[in-house]
Design a protein around this motif. Structure first.
Motif, PDB file in Angstrom:
ATOM      1  N   ARG A  82      53.620  50.235  36.160  1.00  0.00           N
ATOM      2  CA  ARG A  82      54.117  48.853  36.154  1.00  0.00           C
ATOM      3  C   ARG A  82      55.621  48.852  35.941  1.00  0.00           C
ATOM      4  O   ARG A  82      56.101  49.700  35.217  1.00  0.00           O
ATOM      5  CB  ARG A  82      53.458  48.038  35.018  1.00  0.00           C
ATOM      6  CG  ARG A  82      51.981  48.287  34.844  1.00  0.00           C
ATOM      7  CD  ARG A  82      51.187  47.687  35.970  1.00  0.00           C
ATOM      8  NE  ARG A  82      49.758  48.013  35.804  1.00  0.00           N
ATOM      9  CZ  ARG A  82      48.863  47.213  35.207  1.00  0.00           C
ATOM     10  NH1 ARG A  82      49.246  46.080  34.678  1.00  0.00           N
ATOM     11  NH2 ARG A  82      47.587  47.569  35.143  1.00  0.00           N
ATOM     12  N   PRO A  83      56.401  47.914  36.447  1.00  0.00           N
ATOM     13  CA  PRO A  83      55.962  46.855  37.346  1.00  0.00           C
ATOM     14  C   PRO A  83      55.453  47.448  38.655  1.00  0.00           C
ATOM     15  O   PRO A  83      55.907  48.509  39.082  1.00  0.00           O
ATOM     16  CB  PRO A  83      57.231  46.026  37.586  1.00  0.00           C
ATOM     17  CG  PRO A  83      58.345  46.956  37.309  1.00  0.00           C
ATOM     18  CD  PRO A  83      57.859  47.855  36.235  1.00  0.00           C
ATOM     19  N   THR A  84      54.527  46.736  39.262  1.00  0.00           N
ATOM     20  CA  THR A  84      53.961  47.201  40.528  1.00  0.00           C
ATOM     21  C   THR A  84      54.984  47.054  41.650  1.00  0.00           C
ATOM     22  O   THR A  84      56.009  46.382  41.512  1.00  0.00           O
ATOM     23  CB  THR A  84      52.721  46.385  40.893  1.00  0.00           C
ATOM     24  OG1 THR A  84      53.158  45.026  41.059  1.00  0.00           O
ATOM     25  CG2 THR A  84      51.655  46.477  39.823  1.00  0.00           C
ATOM     26  N   PRO A 106      50.387  47.336  29.112  1.00  0.00           N
ATOM     27  CA  PRO A 106      49.390  46.665  29.965  1.00  0.00           C
ATOM     28  C   PRO A 106      48.024  46.609  29.281  1.00  0.00           C
ATOM     29  O   PRO A 106      47.672  47.454  28.471  1.00  0.00           O
ATOM     30  CB  PRO A 106      49.321  47.562  31.214  1.00  0.00           C
ATOM     31  CG  PRO A 106      50.549  48.407  31.181  1.00  0.00           C
ATOM     32  CD  PRO A 106      50.918  48.556  29.736  1.00  0.00           C
ATOM     33  N   TYR A 113      44.061  46.812  29.769  1.00  0.00           N
ATOM     34  CA  TYR A 113      43.048  47.272  30.714  1.00  0.00           C
ATOM     35  C   TYR A 113      41.923  46.259  30.799  1.00  0.00           C
ATOM     36  O   TYR A 113      41.357  46.013  31.844  1.00  0.00           O
ATOM     37  CB  TYR A 113      42.515  48.636  30.248  1.00  0.00           C
ATOM     38  CG  TYR A 113      41.250  49.084  30.926  1.00  0.00           C
ATOM     39  CD1 TYR A 113      41.277  49.540  32.240  1.00  0.00           C
ATOM     40  CD2 TYR A 113      40.031  49.034  30.251  1.00  0.00           C
ATOM     41  CE1 TYR A 113      40.102  49.957  32.865  1.00  0.00           C
ATOM     42  CE2 TYR A 113      38.861  49.452  30.872  1.00  0.00           C
ATOM     43  CZ  TYR A 113      38.893  49.898  32.178  1.00  0.00           C
ATOM     44  OH  TYR A 113      37.749  50.304  32.800  1.00  0.00           O
ATOM     45  N   ASP A 160      53.809  52.683  28.602  1.00  0.00           N
ATOM     46  CA  ASP A 160      54.498  51.620  29.326  1.00  0.00           C
ATOM     47  C   ASP A 160      54.981  50.580  28.324  1.00  0.00           C
ATOM     48  O   ASP A 160      54.171  50.016  27.585  1.00  0.00           O
ATOM     49  CB  ASP A 160      53.509  51.013  30.320  1.00  0.00           C
ATOM     50  CG  ASP A 160      54.174  50.068  31.289  1.00  0.00           C
ATOM     51  OD1 ASP A 160      55.111  49.345  30.877  1.00  0.00           O
ATOM     52  OD2 ASP A 160      53.770  50.053  32.454  1.00  0.00           O
ATOM     53  N   THR A 220      55.494  43.455  42.419  1.00  0.00           N
ATOM     54  CA  THR A 220      56.399  42.784  41.478  1.00  0.00           C
ATOM     55  C   THR A 220      57.844  43.162  41.752  1.00  0.00           C
ATOM     56  O   THR A 220      58.751  42.328  41.648  1.00  0.00           O
ATOM     57  CB  THR A 220      56.020  43.154  40.024  1.00  0.00           C
ATOM     58  OG1 THR A 220      54.648  42.860  39.828  1.00  0.00           O
ATOM     59  CG2 THR A 220      56.870  42.406  39.022  1.00  0.00           C
ATOM     60  N   SER A 239      55.619  47.691  28.594  1.00  0.00           N
ATOM     61  CA  SER A 239      55.034  46.344  28.750  1.00  0.00           C
ATOM     62  C   SER A 239      53.603  46.307  28.220  1.00  0.00           C
ATOM     63  O   SER A 239      52.962  45.255  28.261  1.00  0.00           O
ATOM     64  CB  SER A 239      55.060  45.934  30.228  1.00  0.00           C
ATOM     65  OG  SER A 239      54.092  46.645  30.979  1.00  0.00           O
ATOM     66  N   GLY A 277      44.976  45.990  24.799  1.00  0.00           N
ATOM     67  CA  GLY A 277      46.386  45.669  24.567  1.00  0.00           C
ATOM     68  C   GLY A 277      46.822  46.028  23.152  1.00  0.00           C
ATOM     69  O   GLY A 277      46.070  46.654  22.392  1.00  0.00           O
ATOM     70  N   PHE A 329      48.821  53.863  29.867  1.00  0.00           N
ATOM     71  CA  PHE A 329      49.275  52.503  29.566  1.00  0.00           C
ATOM     72  C   PHE A 329      50.107  52.463  28.281  1.00  0.00           C
ATOM     73  O   PHE A 329      51.019  51.662  28.150  1.00  0.00           O
ATOM     74  CB  PHE A 329      48.075  51.559  29.458  1.00  0.00           C
ATOM     75  CG  PHE A 329      47.554  51.074  30.781  1.00  0.00           C
ATOM     76  CD1 PHE A 329      47.959  51.664  31.977  1.00  0.00           C
ATOM     77  CD2 PHE A 329      46.652  50.011  30.872  1.00  0.00           C
ATOM     78  CE1 PHE A 329      47.483  51.223  33.204  1.00  0.00           C
ATOM     79  CE2 PHE A 329      46.169  49.556  32.092  1.00  0.00           C
ATOM     80  CZ  PHE A 329      46.581  50.163  33.262  1.00  0.00           C
ATOM     81  N   ASP A 369      48.385  52.204  39.261  1.00  0.00           N
ATOM     82  CA  ASP A 369      47.793  52.779  38.048  1.00  0.00           C
ATOM     83  C   ASP A 369      46.982  54.049  38.330  1.00  0.00           C
ATOM     84  O   ASP A 369      46.765  54.863  37.435  1.00  0.00           O
ATOM     85  CB  ASP A 369      46.860  51.759  37.371  1.00  0.00           C
ATOM     86  CG  ASP A 369      47.578  50.497  36.936  1.00  0.00           C
ATOM     87  OD1 ASP A 369      48.785  50.572  36.633  1.00  0.00           O
ATOM     88  OD2 ASP A 369      46.935  49.426  36.911  1.00  0.00           O
TER      89      ASP A 369
END
Lengths: 418, 418, 418, 418
Positions: free
Chosen positions: B96-98, C161, C163, C157, B101, C159, C273, C154, C29
């Motif tokens: 991410r970001p994809t 994410p 799941y 990251d 995006t 951000s 998260g 994840f 992903d």
């Protein structure tokens, strides 16, 4: 040109000096290698001997038998054309040959050298003398390396051994004020001139155009550098080269190599032991990255090597009485009113990468590996230092180190655009 | 100076070109990072957008709201004065970001840029336009990086993906003969002149004295380089810089980056897939160390950057019709009788370390980090390549890479002392 | 034994579950590999398919043509007897095959498997079924690995994410009190019994003498582990194994893998998260070294695997209703009065190195590499976790990881000498 | 229990033996550290002294003044509870304290120890004696380490120094045939029994059930191991543990540590210098991975430590006359008809990871770090070797090394399922 007798005299003198520098060492001190960059003192003693054995005795002296054939491998530093050298990073894991054997090796080779010199005919002397001279200057380079490496090795020892008790105390507590001299530009000549010895990398002499520039009248002091540290210079990325920033962060550097804060006070490890930092003395053992960042922080820059050489050759009177190895201080001195510290005290980083002069030709054969193959990823330093033999240095002399190295006696000369 | 309309037009054109270059990619291709040096394509798409967002929209457009505040961190490449950037070596572990995006981000910023341009008053345009131009040239640099990085990533894939099916086959099987042109020396001027865009590192223009030199009329070919390999050039330490020798031994290099011997025959990975090696085409993806060793083996040398620029500016007629990105070949062409390959085809290593021109001043503020802080441990390359946008290159343009890098489209121009 | 129809049903069910677990993923992903230990989700999808293709279709189905011969190389995990596998650490730098191709691969292989099952004669089914069962249990292991690896990727990251949005909130804020049950020792039997599927490493069943021991009635909670941190457990060398101390110092560990202190408050990254840490929930993602140090700090120890298996098989009623993958929480639950958390929730480190049972025989051929070759430098974990399929686990099941690994869902069961 | 006089006698005897082992060393040999695993001989001399100074003199002798407070830091091996020890990997970069000072340190501490012993009252002797005994057994462990480390250091020296000229030549050229003895299983007892000294890790004695097993009547010979090499055993992944395969590939291992092929003939570096390989002698300096692979290749396995101890204690008559340090061979002997080589010759890898015995309790205080904290990632070896003092070994003695280590005198005992 030297006579046979003069040459023999010179050889003895320089070779003995190396041994003299090792007098304060205990046998154990000869063996260790604190980091990959440094070499054990006994390796220096043997390698300089190997140089004479390889390039003079084995090449020129018919019937000469090597002291030990294995030494051709063990004490070859980096001459790939003479075979794959013993790995530099493993010099500190060899206990043999012993220190005693290494001294026997020196004597064996010295004896042959001296008797060989004796009977060289005049006409042959002319072609052999340059190799002798190269061997002697090579030996002098290793005299300085010995002092650098001993200092580094000792600095890792928590007992902080003393190499040399200072006899003449440098008590000066104030340096001359820092002035920036305005120098005119123009077309100038750079490089070695005349018949005295020089390295191949100082040739050929060539013309270059320089712009007017500013040149500092002394080296940067510890006190001035401490201001940089206190102003969080090591935390300000904008004054650093990108590689420099990576270097200080990766290594956790926050001060010059030998500075140690003890009870809130800066100290400095020296060949005279651990000392309180003299703020008036020049800052030493600084990487190119740090020198460059400091200059940038002062809104100045490091000098180009052509500027340095130009300035130095314009000021011949200030080149005398530098602080060299022979002073026996092994540490930079506080600058005085009459001393601009151009030669001696500390090597001065220049902003010039180490590149060949236009038309540069390396020596023939294996000796061609002496200088030329290092002309990438290094910067030029000028002026010699307190560990350099006085007869070894000249204003055209080019020393060079990678920008992250700081175990050499290096300092900061400021310069600027006029 | 451009009008608002012209500027808007240019912005659209350059920004769209970047997107166009990504058309052959599948979503998965946007994500990967084959080695630390390369970046995932989606990172390039986002970072070039971040550049405009940061240096124009956030700085100039009152009330502008960042598309995503996290992107200020993620897509800052190396501007330490804007905060600690997300680590370069970890760009390939973010899903991410994809891609979607990132394209939305581009559209969001582009829409703001275009409407902003629309209403900039004339007097303000004068001060803003240079930043736009910098952003566009920056984008063009990343267009080339995209092609370099996609090529590298694909080369690691044992299925050897094809980025682009070659439409116009380059069928030439013979290059023009290699001549060495004798060029007179003298005092010349180097550096950018005039009002068109250039980077800060091309300034200020300055005078320099050069000696007479020899300059090759085309790039070295694969066939000529294969001779070096066959003569065991990679096993001869005496033609290599010390760092170069260490580099090839440590990495096990025995041929250029993308060469692969299959069933006894040399092949080359290209953006058009794996191809049999065309011996007449220029040798590509070569490190400085290899270029330097090859030249030394031919008893020649690489040109200085001042020689290169001097030669190129003396031959303006040969600068037209180079093989650039727009050709869509993404691969160097065989030289023809009229083509000296000065601009386009391949970047040409020079023997000049990347240093500032005398009197160099970096840009103000964070943009000062654009070029200046990389002026150590790199060598200058000149001339652009088959992945460089045509409008991006000039004879005064200075590209730079560390001497061990070879994923850029780099080749060998021979030169020599006259 | 299953009928053909039942087997086909089971194959579809398990294979579809893997695909279902990937539903929340975006294409990007599927591609990334955050560290060497984890694999890109698309690799798991392909490798589990490769397993059936290699050990069933290519071995048994005459005339079967591999979907893509390159996949035999790319998706072989570690079976050296099938040829040198594609390097594990480079799984994340391949964009191809694409996610779409990988799904086509799955469909291709599944279609062949289902039609193949259809016509296997009864007598052959007996010899083939075990390999199908192994393939399905292998697939279930990778279902758990998928969840572990997605979580790890994840977590890197910024951000964070999500799941999976948690639907049933686990609102419990208090766990049952921790009791240490006194269990009698004696001569017991360990290892799998009966005809149901088990891995080779659970056999042969054997007798062992155990001493009386203490066994905790639930897992250690976050709150209890936080006490260890607050008491400076990570700074007390005396509670750590020597390797553990080196490990936490080298990696700078000061808390479990996914704990993050935000504004002075512990949070935990989960597949739902970033969440505030629930002090009543079991501490998760802990290395063996941390589990062992914690136990030592409590003057207790981790259970031996024979104690664990003995206790678990003595308490069959408490094995029901564990928190497995099917619950869809993907996170351990607070223990309740009736739940001792033996199966499900978290894998429990035992103090037993992973070694063969007396008389252990690995499978024949390449499948012999499945388990046996990992029997060094690992510790056994027992009980399954919230990412383990319910039908995959048994009290005799032996999982194993190196003691420094903590991306698996691992927790702490305390035990002691009685 | 010993009288004061006996204890003093024992202390002198063991301490002197250490010094005696260093007699063949030159000063330089005391300083070097060939790899991280080995320590400079002078470090061993100092560390064993530090052990007595720390755990006896400083703890028990009122008013005792440390020889040099810095030594508490420098010669602490790994006792974190006594403060952060000087880093192991940097032991070879210290030239100070000198060898002479280290011998002074030994004398200083020995003198205090002897006079202290003299006046210990009977009732106190009971509590102090165990610490003396531990110190002496610790010293004996370092006697063996000295021989291991000297051998390793010397092996790196291309001049292959000789530690010791063999006086009694081991001329046997044939070993007894290898038989596999069938031993009955049952419930047996393992661990130290009685009041003599043992380490904490040999306790408590416990019951264990073993199955019938096969046990080889001698160690594997060089000739037998050479067959494994010639049959390309180092190229067959299926006989190796996964970690073992990685280990041999990463390190490029293709033979035991000290084997060197010279002119097509296997030689072996020994403490008696470089020797032609005696095919009848036991293969030595083998990692666990190699021992395990060899056994697997023979369709056998390594013994469990309980099997080893069971077999050894069943055969008390064969335990006499082993080849220990006192023999002065420092090299394993060819097995004879009456010698099963159980004690002495070479340490024998067992298939048992180093774990605590049920109910194990480490010593109190800092001495608790002696053994217990190493109980992960190591395998047990049994039986002592030709560098082990005879009075140091017992059938219950547990030595331990990581499976990739091979500078210890280790060999292969085959075993199997009956």
């Amino acid at each position: 040109m030297a006579t046979n007798r003069q040459l023999a005299q010179l050889v003895k003198q320089v070779r003995n000096k190396t041994v003299e520098l090792c007098q304060p060492l205990l046998i154990e001190d000869y063996v260790i290698q604190g980091i990959d960059d440094v070499s054990p003192p006994k390796w220096h003693l043997a390698h300089t001997t190997w140089f004479f054995e390889t390039f003079i005795l084995l090449n020129q002296l018919k019937g000469y038998q090597a002291f030990d054939p294995l030494f051709q491998y063990l004490f070859n530093s980096y001459y790939q054309s003479l075979g794959n050298p013993y790995p530099r990073v493993r010099r500190g894991i060899l206990s043999r040959p012993t220190v005693e054997t290494v001294y026997q090796y020196r004597k064996y080779v010295d004896d042959y050298l001296i008797s060989y010199i004796d009977y060289i005919p005049m006409q042959q002397l002319q072609t052999i003398e340059p190799i002798f001279m190269l061997g002697l200057h090579h030996e002098q380079q290793h005299q300085e390396l010995l002092l650098m490496d001993i200092k580094y090795n000792f600095s890792l020892d928590p007992s902080f051994p003393i190499y040399h008790e200072k006899n003449k105390k440098s008590t000066a507590k104030a340096s001359r004020p820092l002035e920036l001299i305005h120098v005119e530009g123009g077309t100038i000549e750079i490089g070695h001139r005349g018949n005295n010895f020089c390295f191949d990398n100082e040739l050929p002499r060539y013309q270059v155009i320089i712009k007017p520039y500013l040149f500092a009248t002394r080296l940067v002091t510890n006190g001035e550098y401490a201001e940089f540290i206190e102003s969080e210079g090591y935390q300000k990325p904008n004054v650093w080269l990108a590689d420099g920033w990576d270097c200080i962060k990766k290594n956790g550097w926050e001060a010059p190599l030998y500075w140690k804060k003890i009870d809130g006070k800066w100290h400095e490890f020296t060949l005279n032991g651990l000392q309180e930092l003299n703020l008036a003395a020049p800052v030493a053992h600084i990487s190119y990255y740090e020198a460059d960042a400091y200059a940038r922080w002062r809104n100045l820059r490091l000098p180009l090597e052509v500027e340095w050489e130009h300035y130095a050759t314009q000021h011949p009177t200030i080149l005398r009485d530098g602080n060299f190895m022979e002073e026996g201080l092994f540490h930079p001195r506080v600058s005085t009113v009459t001393d601009q510290q151009l030669l001696g005290d500390l090597w001065e980083w220049t902003a010039s990468p180490y590149t060949p002069y236009p038309g540069y030709k390396p020596m023939e054969g294996a000796l061609g590996e002496y200088n030329g193959k290092f002309m990438s990823n290094q910067f030029v330093l000028r002026g010699g230092c307190c560990a350099t033999p006085k007869s070894h240095i000249r204003p055209t002399y080019r020393n060079f180190f990678q920008p992250d190295k700081r175990w050499q006696f290096s300092g900061i000369r400021l310069a600027g655009d006029a």
